[in-house]
Design an enzyme around this catalytic site. Structure first.
Site, short mmCIF file in Angstrom:
data_model
loop_
_atom_site.label_atom_id
_atom_site.label_comp_id
_atom_site.label_asym_id
_atom_site.label_seq_id
_atom_site.Cartn_x
_atom_site.Cartn_y
_atom_site.Cartn_z
N GLU A 164 -37.05 30.17 -4.48
CA GLU A 164 -36.10 29.06 -4.24
C GLU A 164 -36.86 27.73 -4.24
OE1 GLU A 164 -34.35 28.91 -0.19
OE2 GLU A 164 -34.91 26.82 -0.48
N HIS A 165 -37.99 27.69 -3.58
CA HIS A 165 -38.78 26.44 -3.57
C HIS A 165 -39.23 26.06 -4.98
CE1 HIS A 165 -39.97 25.51 0.75
NE2 HIS A 165 -39.09 26.48 0.85
N HIS B 83 -37.20 33.58 -1.21
CA HIS B 83 -37.26 32.22 -0.63
C HIS B 83 -38.34 31.39 -1.31
CE1 HIS B 83 -39.05 29.45 2.43
NE2 HIS B 83 -37.80 29.03 2.43
#
Lengths: 426, 435
Positions: B72-73, B69
Site C-alpha cells: 500500500e505504501h 500494508h
C-alpha cells in the site's frame, strides 16, 4: 451550504444550513475562566462532568437513559478556559433533546455523591496522562511560550491532582452562575427548521441571564528565555515524540499572519504529504511516518507560537532533528520557490472547498472561528488574503518570524535510549 | 424508451449493469471485470473516488505478515510513466499540485486507496488509479526508505499498550485462521521483505477483476462510465486471482491467555471474544452487547469499574471483518486492583447480567447506533469509507440494511449473544503489566 455568523440577543451565533440535512449538531461555548491555575483546571473538568451528572429532577442515570432513547448525544468539555457543550441528534429528535439540554444547563444538581465519584475518576484519568508522550512533548513546548496564568497554559497533571480535593459544591455552583451569565457562542449545523428550533431554545434558556463578554486579553510576550532542549523520559514508548517550535509575535489580525501561515504550510502543511518536511524527512530520508507544522494558540490580541510535530526512533533521532533543522533554516534563509507559491495557493483553496463537503466539519470550522473572535466574513477575508499573498510577502514573513535561533525542541519518550545523541545536540 | 435512457445505454455499453440498490448502482467493465459503485450527490462540486482491492492481511503467508500494508505504501511511489517523466509518484504529485485529500489503508480483507477533490479533477484521479494498478516500479531505491517509514509506523503503534496487547491477542486467539496477526505485521517480517516478494503480491492481486472502484459525489453517470472505460478497459485481469479459501478455525477448548510486561506505569486487562463476521446480525448484536457493557457513562462496566475507582478507563474495539474475528474490551486498572481480581470481577459483572436491564436499555442503544450511522454518512469521503467495509465483506448492498438490522435486534437475541460471547471457549485474556 449556507453559512452566516451574527450577534443576536447577546449571543454570538454561527449558522450552517444544509437543506437536506437529517442531523443537527450544536456547539455552545462560554469563556468562564479568567485566570488559569491547577485548581481552576480541576474545577473546570469537574464542572463539565457534573453538568451531565444530574439535574434537580433527573439523576445521572435518568439523563443518560433519556439521551439513549432519543439516540442523541450531549457532551461537555473544557479547553483554554472555555466550557463547550456539544449536541448531536437526528433532526426529528431535536425538540426533546433541546428540552433536556435546557434542564442540564439551568438546573444541574452538583450532588455530593456525584462530585465524589467525579473526583475519583479525574484523579485516575490524570494518572494516565503520565504516559502520553506526544501530549507531554507538546505541553512542555506550549508552556515555554505561555504565561502560567494564561488559559492556554497546561498545568501538570500531578499539580492538578493535588488540588482536586479542594473543589467543593459551592465552587461549582459559583462557576455555574458565571457560565450562565457569560456570553455564549452557539453554532448550529442542520436544516432550516433545525437551526430555527435551536436558536429559539437557546435564546429561551439564556433569557433572564446576563451576557458578559470575556475580557479582552492583552498581547502576551514570553516571560522568560526558554530552554532550547526539553527532555522527558517515558520509558514505555518505542519512539521519541517531538515538538519543535518558537514564539510567534503575531495575533489574529496581524497583517503578516496570512503570509507567515502560507510559508509554514509550504514547510509542513498539517495532514497529507504536500509539505516540504514530508517530501524530505519522510519520503526521501525515511526518518519518520509523519511530520507537520502549524501555528498554535494565536487569538484575538493574543500571540502564540509555531510548532512542528513528529516522532523519530531513538536510533534516528539525531538524523531526524538534523534534517528538520536543515529544512527550517533553508526555508528561513531562501524562502519558498515560485512553483511552491503557485501550487500552495491552489492547495489551500482546495482544502477549504473540501471542508464544505461535510456539514460536521463546516460546523466545527465556523464555531472554532467564532471562538477565536473571527466572524465568517472575517474568516473569508482571511482566506482571500492567504490565497493572494505574494511570494515576496511570504518570504519576508518567514524571514521575520520563523526565528530558528530561538527554536525550542521538546522531546518525550525513551530518552535514555538516545541519551548520547541527545547530549551531543545540546 | 426516453432519450436520456437511450443515452445512458450507449455510454454504458462497455459495462454490465449488475444491480441498483437505493441510490447506488453497480456496474462491471466487460473487458476485465472491474466493478464500479456509483452514487450521485448533487451540488457539492466534490467527488470522492475510492478503489478497494480485495486483498489484505488475511491473504499473507507466515513470514510475510504486513506485506499487503507495505505494498500500500509503495503505491504512492513512481510508475514507469512517472520515471520516464522524471516525476514523483502521481498520487503524491496530485496532492502537491492541487491539494486533494488522499490516503490509503489496509485491513484484514482489503486494501483501499482514495482521493477527494473538486469535480474538475475526476479524469486525473482515474488516470492515477489505473496507472498505479499495474505499473508501480518496485526497486530498492524507493522501497528501502519506505520500509523505514513503515518500521517507524510500527513503532508508533507498538508504543501503545493496547496495540501491543492486540498483537498478542490476535495471535493467541487464532491457531489457523489468517486473522491471527495485525495488519501492519510483525517487525521481524517487515525487516525481511524484498522487492521480489512485493512484486509477486502486486502482480497477483492488483488486477481489475480483484478491485471495486467507488465514485461518490457531484459527477454525472455519463462522465463516470466514459472516463472509467477510457482509463481502465485496457488493464489485464488475472484469471487465477481468487479470494482466499475458507479457513475454519479449530474449535477452542478453554480460555486462551497472553501476557506482556514493559517498563512504565500502565496496567491493562484485555478481554477478547470471538464474534460473527460483518455485516451479519451477529456482528450487530455483538456491537450492541459491547455498548451495553462499555458504551457511555452509565454502561455496566463503566459504572461498576470506573465509577468505583477500580479502573481508569474502559475502551472497546470491534472490526468490521468478513469472517469471525475478536472484539476486545480494554480495562485500564488503577492501583486498587490486580489483574487477576479485575478479570474475575469483570467477567462476573458481564455474566450476571440482568435481563430486565437489557430490556430497559436496549431501545436506547439501538437509537444511539442509528444516530451514529446518520452522522457517519456526512460527506462523500465518509460515505465511501463506510461503503468500503460492506464491499470488502462482499455485501455492499447491506449498506442500506443497517437500520433494518439494528431495529430487528431484540432482548432475546442480546441475552443469547451475551451468554455465548463470554464462555470459556470464546475468551482470550491479555494482561499488560508495567514493571
Amino acid at each position: 451550504m449556507n453559512i452566516k455568523t451574527t450577534t443576536e440577543d447577546a449571543l454570538v451565533i454561527g449558522l450552517v444550513e444544509k437543506v437536506s440535512a437529517a442531523t443537527v449538531s450544536v456547539y455552545l461555548s462560554a469563556a468562564v475562566c479568567d485566570q488559569n491555575s491547577p485548581a481552576t483546571t480541576a474545577k473546570l473538568i469537574l464542572f463539565t462532568e457534573l453538568l451531565l451528572s444530574g439535574t434537580k429532577t433527573l439523576s445521572r442515570d435518568q439523563i443518560q437513559e433519556k439521551l439513549r432513547l432519543l439516540g442523541s448525544h450531549i457532551d461537555a468539555s473544557y479547553s483554554t478556559g472555555k466550557v463547550t457543550l456539544t449536541i448531536s441528534t437526528l433532526a426529528d429528535k431535536l425538540k426533546p433533546t433541546l428540552k433536556l439540554l435546557n434542564q442540564i444547563i439551568i438546573n444541574p444538581a452538583f450532588a455530593a455523591t456525584e462530585l465524589k465519584r467525579a473526583k475519583q475518576t479525574l484523579i485516575n484519568q490524570l494518572e494516565l496522562a503520565r504516559e502520553d508522550a506526544k501530549g507531554i512533548a507538546h505541553t512542555k513546548l506550549n508552556n515555554s511560550f505561555i504565561n502560567p496564568a494564561d488559559n492556554r497554559y497546561n498545568h501538570d497533571p500531578v499539580e492538578i491532582s493535588q488540588t482536586v480535593s479542594e473543589i467543593n459544591r459551592i465552587a461549582l455552583q459559583t462557576l455555574h452562575q458565571v457560565f450562565l451569565n457569560r456570553q455564549w457562542t452557539v453554532t448550529v449545523g442542520g436544516n432550516e427548521s433545525g437551526l430555527k428550533q435551536v436558536l429559539e431554545a437557546i435564546k429561551k434558556t439564556k433569557k433572564g441571564y446576563q451576557s458578559v463578554a470575556p475580557e479582552t486579553a492583552i498581547i502576551e510576550v514570553p516571560l522568560r528565555q526558554p530552554s532550547p532542549l526539553l527532555l522527558h523520559e517515558v520509558k514505555s514508548k518505542q519512539n521519541l515524540e517531538l515538538s519543535f517550535g518558537a514564539y510567534l509575535p503575531l495575533e489574529l489580525h496581524s497583517p503578516d499572519l496570512a503570509a507567515f501561515q502560507f510559508g509554514l504550510d509550504v514547510l509542513g502543511k498539517w495532514g497529507g504529504f504536500a509539505g516540504r518536511l514530508m517530501s524530505t524527512v519522510r519520503e526521501k530520508e525515511g526518518l519518520t511516518y509523519g511530520i507537520y507544522a502549524r501555528t498554535e494558540e494565536i487569538g484575538l490580541n493574543q500571540t502564540g507560537y509555531w510548532r512542528i510535530m513528529s516522532f523519530f526512533s531513538p536510533k534516528d533521532v539525531k538524523r531526524g532533528i538534523t534534517s528538520t533543522l536543515r529544512e527550517i533554516k533553508k526555508i528561513h534563509s531562501s524562502g519558498i520557490t515560485k512553483s511552491e507559491w503557485q501550487r500552495f495557493a491552489d492547495i489551500l483553496k482546495t482544502g477549504e472547498r473540501l471542508t464544505y463537503d461535510s456539514l460536521a466539519s463546516t460546523t466545527v470550522l465556523v464555531h472554532s472561528n467564532l471562538l477565536l473572535g473571527r466572524t465568517w466574513t472575517d474568516y473569508q477575508n482571511y482566506r482571500q488574503k492567504l490565497y493572494h499573498c505574494t511570494q515576496k510577502e511570504v518570504n519576508l514573513a518567514l524571514r521575520k518570524y520563523l526565528a530558528p535561533e530561538q527554536l525550542v525542541i521538546s522531546i518525550a519518550g525513551p530518552i535514555d535510549k538516545a541519551k548520547d545523541d541527545l547530549a551531543s545536540l545540546s | 424508451m426516453s432519450k436520456s435512457t437511450k443515452k445512458t445505454s450507449t455510454i454504458s455499453k462497455p459495462f454490465h449493469l449488475i444491480k441498483t440498490v437505493g441510490d447506488i448502482s453497480e456496474y462491471q467493465l466487460k473487458s476485465n471485470g472491474l466493478r464500479v459503485l456509483y452514487k450521485y450527490i448533487p451540488e457539492t462540486g466534490v467527488v470522492t473516488t475510492n478503489i478497494t482491492y480485495l486483498v489484505g492481511a488475511s491473504n499473507e503467508q507466515n513470514g510475510e505478515s504486513g506485506v499487503a500494508h507495505m505494498l500500500e505504501h509503495m503505491l504512492f511511489k513512481p510508475t514507469v510513466a512517472d520515471l520516464k517523466n522524471k516525476s514523483a509518484g502521481a498520487a503524491m504529485k496530485f496532492e502537491r499540485d492541487v491539494g486533494v485529500i488522499l490516503n490509503a489503508n489496509t485491513w484484514k480483507d482489503r486494501t483501499t486507496y482514495y482521493f477527494s477533490y473538486g469535480q474538475e479533477h475526476f479524469t486525473r484521479a482515474l488516470q492515477i488509479e489505473a496507472d498505479r494498478m499495474r505499473n508501480v516500479v518496485l526497486t530498492n531505491k524507493e522501497f528501502l526508505p519506505e520500509r523505514t517509514n513503515v518500521l517507524s509506523e510500527f513503532d508508533m503503534y507498538n508504543g501503545d499498550p493496547k496495540f501491543a496487547l492486540s498483537v498478542g491477542l490476535t495471535s493467541t486467539a487464532f491457531f489457523s485462521h489468517p486473522y491471527g496477526h495485525e495488519t501492519i505485521g510483525f517487525r521481524e517480517d517487515i525487516e525481511s521483505y524484498t522487492t521480489e516478494k512485493l512484486q509477486c503480491f502486486y502482480n497477483h492481486y492488483y488486477r481489475p477483476n480483484n478491485a471495486v472502484l467507488m465514485v461518490i459525489g457531484d459527477i454525472e453517470l455519463k462522465t463516470v462510465l466514459k472516463e472509467i472505460a477510457d482509463n481502465f478497459s485496457h488493464l489485464e485481469p488475472e484469471p487465477s486471482v481468487e479470494t482466499r479459501p475458507i479457513i475454519v478455525e479449530p474449535k477452542q477448548e478453554g480460555t486462551r491467555r497472553f501476557a506482556i510486561q514493559r517498563p512504565g506505569t500502565t496496567n491493562i486487562l484485555a478481554i477478547a471474544v470471538k464474534h460473527p463476521g460483518f455485516p451479519t446480525s451477529g456482528w450487530y448484536e455483538t456491537m450492541i452487547v459491547l455498548k451495553l457493557l462499555t458504551g457511555g457513562p452509565t454502561s455496566w462496566l463503566q459504572k461498576k469499574l470506573v465509577d468505583t475507582g477500580l479502573a481508569s478507563s474502559i475502551e472497546v474495539s470491534q472490526e468490521p471483518t468478513k469472517d469471525t474475528n475478536i472484539a476486545t474490551i480494554f480495562i485500564t486498572l488503577t492501583k486498587k486492583i490486580t489483574h487477576q481480581t479485575m478479570e474475575a470481577l469483570a467477567l462476573k459483572i458481564i455474566r450476571d447480567f440482568d435481563q430486565k436491564l437489557i430490556a430497559k436499555e436496549l431501545p436506547g442503544y439501538i437509537a444511539k447506533s442509528l444516530t451514529e450511522e446518520a452522522f457517519s454518512r456526512d460527506s462523500s469521503l465518509h460515505i465511501a469509507a463506510e461503503l468500503t467495509e460492506f464491499t470488502a465483506a462482499g455485501r455492499w448492498e447491506d449498506y442500506f440494511n443497517v437500520s433494518e438490522r439494528l431495529t430487528a435486534i431484540n432482548v432475546s437475541a442480546i441475552k443469547q449473544r451475551l451468554e455465548s460471547l463470554f464462555t470459556e471457549d470464546q475468551l482470550t485474556i491479555g494482561t499488560y503489566k508495567s514493571l
